[in-house]
Design an enzyme around this catalytic site. Structure first.
Site, PDB file in Angstrom:
ATOM      1  CG  ASP A  62      -0.224  -0.060   2.539  1.00 29.71           C
ATOM      2  OD1 ASP A  62       0.999  -0.357   2.542  1.00 29.71           O
ATOM      3  OD2 ASP A  62      -0.858   0.197   3.584  1.00 29.71           O
ATOM      4  CD  GLU A  63       4.524   1.995   3.134  1.00 32.40           C
ATOM      5  OE1 GLU A  63       5.733   2.020   2.828  1.00 32.40           O
ATOM      6  OE2 GLU A  63       4.111   1.742   4.291  1.00 32.40           O
ATOM      7  NE  ARG A 122       7.801  -4.446  11.512  1.00 31.73           N
ATOM      8  CZ  ARG A 122       7.735  -3.376  10.716  1.00 31.73           C
ATOM      9  NH1 ARG A 122       8.371  -3.389   9.544  1.00 31.73           N
ATOM     10  NH2 ARG A 122       7.050  -2.304  11.061  1.00 31.73           N
ATOM     11  CE1 TYR A 221       8.013   1.383  12.827  1.00 27.79           C
ATOM     12  CE2 TYR A 221       8.153   3.770  12.550  1.00 27.79           C
ATOM     13  CZ  TYR A 221       7.985   2.505  12.011  1.00 27.79           C
ATOM     14  OH  TYR A 221       7.807   2.357  10.655  1.00 27.79           O
ATOM     15  CD  GLU A 243       8.713   5.583   6.067  1.00 30.12           C
ATOM     16  OE1 GLU A 243       7.723   5.789   5.330  1.00 30.12           O
ATOM     17  OE2 GLU A 243       8.912   4.504   6.657  1.00 30.12           O
TER      18      GLU A 243
END
Length: 423
Positions: A62-63, A122, A221, A243
């Protein structure tokens, strides 16, 4: 673009720019869609004593902004190769690999994870926790990237994400899973690379949330099983997570603006492999041939491996400092030199001496410009030893001839305008 549109666009690109590009696949997604890569170089598909850089987009389905920008980057380089110095520098001195979409399956359904509902960022082996150690459970997209890094020795790389505006660098996680700044051994260099991207961007460095538009991953994070840390630890590759858009899925009409905001950042990050750092090759004095080895910098707990065939190394470092650089290889005496790294890159070639002769006796001479001097000193303290004198003359003469041959070969091979030294 749909996945089919992207595939067609990449194939059309390599036809249009066939002299400086090639198309290949590193594997397939869960549903079998090829993971296409464009390589851009003046000698695509060949191995050279040059650094390699990779860009990966669309890690999260979704990016999608990254996949669009990466194809625009390829087209810009193709269109400007003959007239723009920066494009020419990249093509002639770097092997640039562009994977616009790592997660075509997630993109097709507009979801973050792949077709097996796994977050690909991940899914890599983690340094702190035993995640994803079972090879049979690892996702095909993850396996493709890991195999890719075994096949091609990348100096640096970046993945393009969306949802914020910041350049993120290792470490991404902490040993106790708490949130705080946790720097890797090359923290200074990563901050330098991240600033190259943020300061070249239209407004990333002006961020009110992130000082200078950069952040340590664990400080932002913590994540575990991320691609960025794995690249640095296991791939010898300095990777940033970029980003590049606050809106994950902006209207297509905004893409030209987002491209203009990121264009110089994307180019300057790749060009940094040529413009700065310490680069060179390792040779053996006894044969004058490339010698696979490793390079370490005093005070930084990280090893850079030279290429197996060409023995070239590319050590990214922060400019404006003095570094003590050591090259070594099994069976040879290590050599160390001090390098002042200014704003431009430095070439430091190493000529290593074998640890022992064929008879097993250590060779005492360093075979530098004062080759044979320790033996000559010994001779003058023992005037009557004619055999020693003969050996001294022979060893000194051979050292002179071998060193002269190696230096001549280096002179012929060196094409860069970097400040160069031979050790």
């Amino acid at each position: 673009m749909t996945n089919d549109d992207l595939e067609k666009a990449m194939k059309d690109f390599t036809k249009r720019c066939s002299k400086i590009s090639r198309l290949y696949s590193i594997g397939k997604s869960v549903t079998g869609f090829p993971l296409w890569v464009i390589e851009i170089s003046d000698r695509p598909g060949e191995i050279e004593a040059e650094p390699a850089f990779k860009y990966i987009g669309n890690v999260h389905g979704d990016e999608p902004v990254g996949r669009e920008l990466l194809l625009r980057l390829a087209n810009w380089i193709c269109d400007n190769y003959g007239k723009d110095p920066l494009a020419k520098m990249i093509v002639n001195n770097v092997h640039l690999h562009i994977l616009p979409s790592l997660n075509p399956d997630g993109f097709s359904v507009r979801k973050r994870n792949n077709a097996n509902n796994v977050d690909l960022n991940r899914d890599f082996p983690d340094q702190f926790f035993p995640l994803n150690e079972d090879l049979s459970l690892r996702q095909p997209e993850t396996t493709a990237v890991m195999t890719w890094l075994r096949d091609i020795r990348f100096t640096a790389s970046a993945t393009l994400h969306g949802g914020a505006l910041v350049a993120n660098f290792p470490w991404d996680g902490t040993e106790d899973k708490r949130k705080y700044y946790y720097g890797c051994p090359d923290d200074e260099t990563f901050r330098f690379l991240a600033r190259i991207y943020s300061k070249s961007h239209r407004n990333m460095s002006l961020s009110k949330e992130f000082e200078e538009g950069i952040t340590n991953g664990a400080s932002w994070y913590p994540i575990y099983g991320g691609m960025q840390d794995w690249n640095y630890i296991h791939g010898g590759c300095f990777e940033l997570t970029l980003e590049i858009s606050d809106n994950k899925w902006p209207p297509a009409s905004e893409l030209p603006t987002i491209w203009e905001y990121n264009r110089m950042s994307m180019l300057n990050l790749v060009a940094s492999l040529v413009k700065t750092g310490v680069h060179g090759r390792i040779f053996s004095l006894d044969k004058g041939k490339p010698l696979p080895g490793i390079v370490v910098v005093k005070g930084i707990n990280y090893t850079v491996k030279a290429h197996q065939a060409y023995a070239d190394y590319h050590r990214l470092l922060t400019p404006g400092q003095k570094y003590e650089v050591t090259a070594s290889s099994p069976g040879y005496k290590p050599k160390t030199t001090s390098v002042w790294l200014g704003e431009n890159a430095v070439t430091a070639d190493f000529i290593l001496i074998p640890e022992a002769s064929s008879g097993g006796k250590l060779l005492r001479s360093n075979c530098d410009c004062n080759c044979g001097q320790p033996l000559l000193t010994h001779f003058f303290t023992d005037t009557y030893n004619g055999i020693t004198f003969t050996l001294v003359v022979v060893v000194a003469f051979l050292c002179f001839l071998l060193q002269r041959r190696v230096r001549f070969n280096l002179w012929k091979q060196r094409q860069s305008s970097r400040r160069s030294i031979t050790i």
